[in-house]
Write an enzyme that holds these catalytic residues in place. Structure first.
Site, PDB file in Angstrom:
ATOM      1  CB  THR A 163      -0.878  -0.011   1.274  1.00  0.00           C
ATOM      2  OG1 THR A 163      -1.845  -1.035   1.151  1.00  0.00           O
ATOM      3  CG2 THR A 163      -1.572   1.331   1.516  1.00  0.00           C
ATOM      4  NE  ARG A 191      -9.845  -5.908   3.197  1.00  0.00           N
ATOM      5  CZ  ARG A 191      -8.734  -5.180   3.257  1.00  0.00           C
ATOM      6  NH1 ARG A 191      -8.366  -4.449   2.222  1.00  0.00           N
ATOM      7  NH2 ARG A 191      -7.978  -5.187   4.333  1.00  0.00           N
ATOM      8  CB  VAL A 192     -13.765  -1.104   1.838  1.00  0.00           C
ATOM      9  CG1 VAL A 192     -13.080   0.239   2.067  1.00  0.00           C
ATOM     10  CG2 VAL A 192     -14.599  -1.069   0.564  1.00  0.00           C
ATOM     11  N   GLY A 193     -10.578  -1.703   2.789  1.00  0.00           N
ATOM     12  CA  GLY A 193      -9.635  -1.610   3.898  1.00  0.00           C
ATOM     13  C   GLY A 193      -9.634  -0.227   4.537  1.00  0.00           C
ATOM     14  CG  ASP A 194      -6.076   0.795   6.585  1.00  0.00           C
ATOM     15  OD1 ASP A 194      -5.994  -0.113   5.725  1.00  0.00           O
ATOM     16  OD2 ASP A 194      -5.081   1.418   7.012  1.00  0.00           O
ATOM     17  CB  THR A 213       1.063   0.540   4.819  1.00  0.00           C
ATOM     18  OG1 THR A 213       1.337  -0.804   4.381  1.00  0.00           O
ATOM     19  CG2 THR A 213       2.272   1.022   5.598  1.00  0.00           C
ATOM     20  N   GLY A 214      -0.893  -1.741   6.166  1.00  0.00           N
ATOM     21  CA  GLY A 214      -0.913  -2.931   7.012  1.00  0.00           C
ATOM     22  C   GLY A 214      -2.261  -3.621   6.960  1.00  0.00           C
ATOM     23  N   GLY A 216      -5.656  -3.882   7.168  1.00  0.00           N
ATOM     24  CA  GLY A 216      -6.639  -2.813   7.190  1.00  0.00           C
ATOM     25  C   GLY A 216      -7.707  -2.971   8.252  1.00  0.00           C
TER      26      GLY A 216
HETATM   27  N1  GLY Z   1      -3.988  -1.381   4.506  1.00  0.00           N
HETATM   28  C1  GLY Z   1      -4.531  -1.656   3.262  1.00  0.00           C
HETATM   29  C2  GLY Z   1      -5.628  -2.605   3.293  1.00  0.00           C
HETATM   30  O1  GLY Z   1      -5.768  -3.381   4.239  1.00  0.00           O
HETATM   31  O2  GLY Z   1      -6.395  -2.607   2.370  1.00  0.00           O
END
Ligand code: GLY
Length: 291
Positions: A163, A191-194, A213-214, A216
């Site tokens: 990311t 799916r949506v991350g952070d 980053t990581g 999410g």
């Molecule tokens: N940190 C990016 C994700 O989990 O999508």
């Protein structure tokens, strides 16, 4: 007066030794691109946009070209941007294949909506002058191979790493942040991350600018970036706050990762709870550095 600064990351994770120099160089070039904007009178928002766009175009990272793919092998992109001075923010999630998602977020910065998702997000982008590309244009051989290992061979998706993000500061201490990602390899469709969520993976105000980053889900559950900003606001030393919050994400929310942070007068801060996190920065005195 503040020292102008652009700080970028190319994702937390475990980059193979053989690729580390390329990841570091990609970060150096991205920071330099943001620095060129600042040194020619551009805004911090345009600086983070330029820096993240360079990282999106680089197939080494999990954003834009070379992005992670959904379980069904499709492209689904997340991005966000935030201006610290005005607190304007824009995020797009589960976006179709567009070459530079961060530029779409930049365009949306002053729209009334803060977050658009899925097909309506892609339609908004098209209405505002951006063109979808065939998914093949963003799908590299390396990403396809990793997708096969995760989906067909059951390898842990963990998180894809890679990311990308940037934070920037101008001479007046104005701040901005932006993040872009393909998310987790083999992720559930939708799916949506952070990264596109303001206050989770991306945040900027007058106190600090953050890009994470990581894993999410852990960064969302811990409301990472907003809590980090509050810790700095209420007196915690920025570098210490960053470390404590990332260790908290790891220990209390079960997710590793990393982040970058700057304040109106701090040094560039980067910390990670993974093996590593490629990052780089630009200042007028240090014309592009990558690690
Ligand atoms: N940190 C990016 C994700 O989990 O999508």
């Amino acid at each position: 007066m503040s020292t102008p600064l652009v700080l970028v990351h190319g994702g937390a994770g475990d980059v193979p030794e053989a690729s580390r120099a390329a990841h570091a160089e990609g970060c150096r070039l991205a920071a330099l691109a943001g620095g060129k904007i600042l040194s020619t009178g551009g805004s911090v928002i345009d600086a983070v946009t330029a820096a993240v766009a360079v990282l999106e175009d680089n197939p080494a990272y999990n954003a834009g070209v070379g992005c992670a793919l959904t379980r069904s092998g499709r492209v689904s992109l997340d991005t966000a941007i935030m201006c610290g001075k005005t607190r304007d923010a824009a995020g797009l999630a589960a976006l179709d294949a567009f070459p530079n998602p961060v530029k779409i977020a930049r365009k949306m910065l002053h729209a009334p909506e803060v977050l658009l998702v899925g097909q309506p997000a892609s339609e908004w982008a098209e209405r505002n002058g951006f063109n979808r590309v065939p998914e093949d244009e963003l799908t590299t051989e390396a990403a396809r191979l990793q997708w096969h290992r995760v989906v067909d061979q059951g390898e842990s998706p963990n998180f894809a790493g890679g990311t990308v993000g940037a934070v920037a500061r101008d001479a007046d201490g104005n701040l901005a942040a932006a993040t872009s990602t393909g998310g987790t390899m083999g992720k559930q469709s939708g799916r949506v991350g952070d990264s596109p969520l303001i206050g989770a993976g991306t945040y900027a105000d007058e106190v600090c600018a953050v890009s994470a980053t990581g894993v999410g889900e852990a960064f969302m559950r811990s409301v990472f970036a907003a809590r980090l900003s509050d810790a700095v606001r209420f007196g915690k030393e920025p570098g210490e706050a960053l470390q404590v919050m990332l260790e908290r994400v790891r220990d209390f929310f079960d997710g590793v990762g990393g982040a970058i942070l700057i304040t109106p007068d701090s040094d560039p801060h980067a910390f990670w709870t993974t093996v590593g996190m490629s990052h780089g920065w630009w200042t007028p005195d240090e014309n592009g550095k990558g690690i």
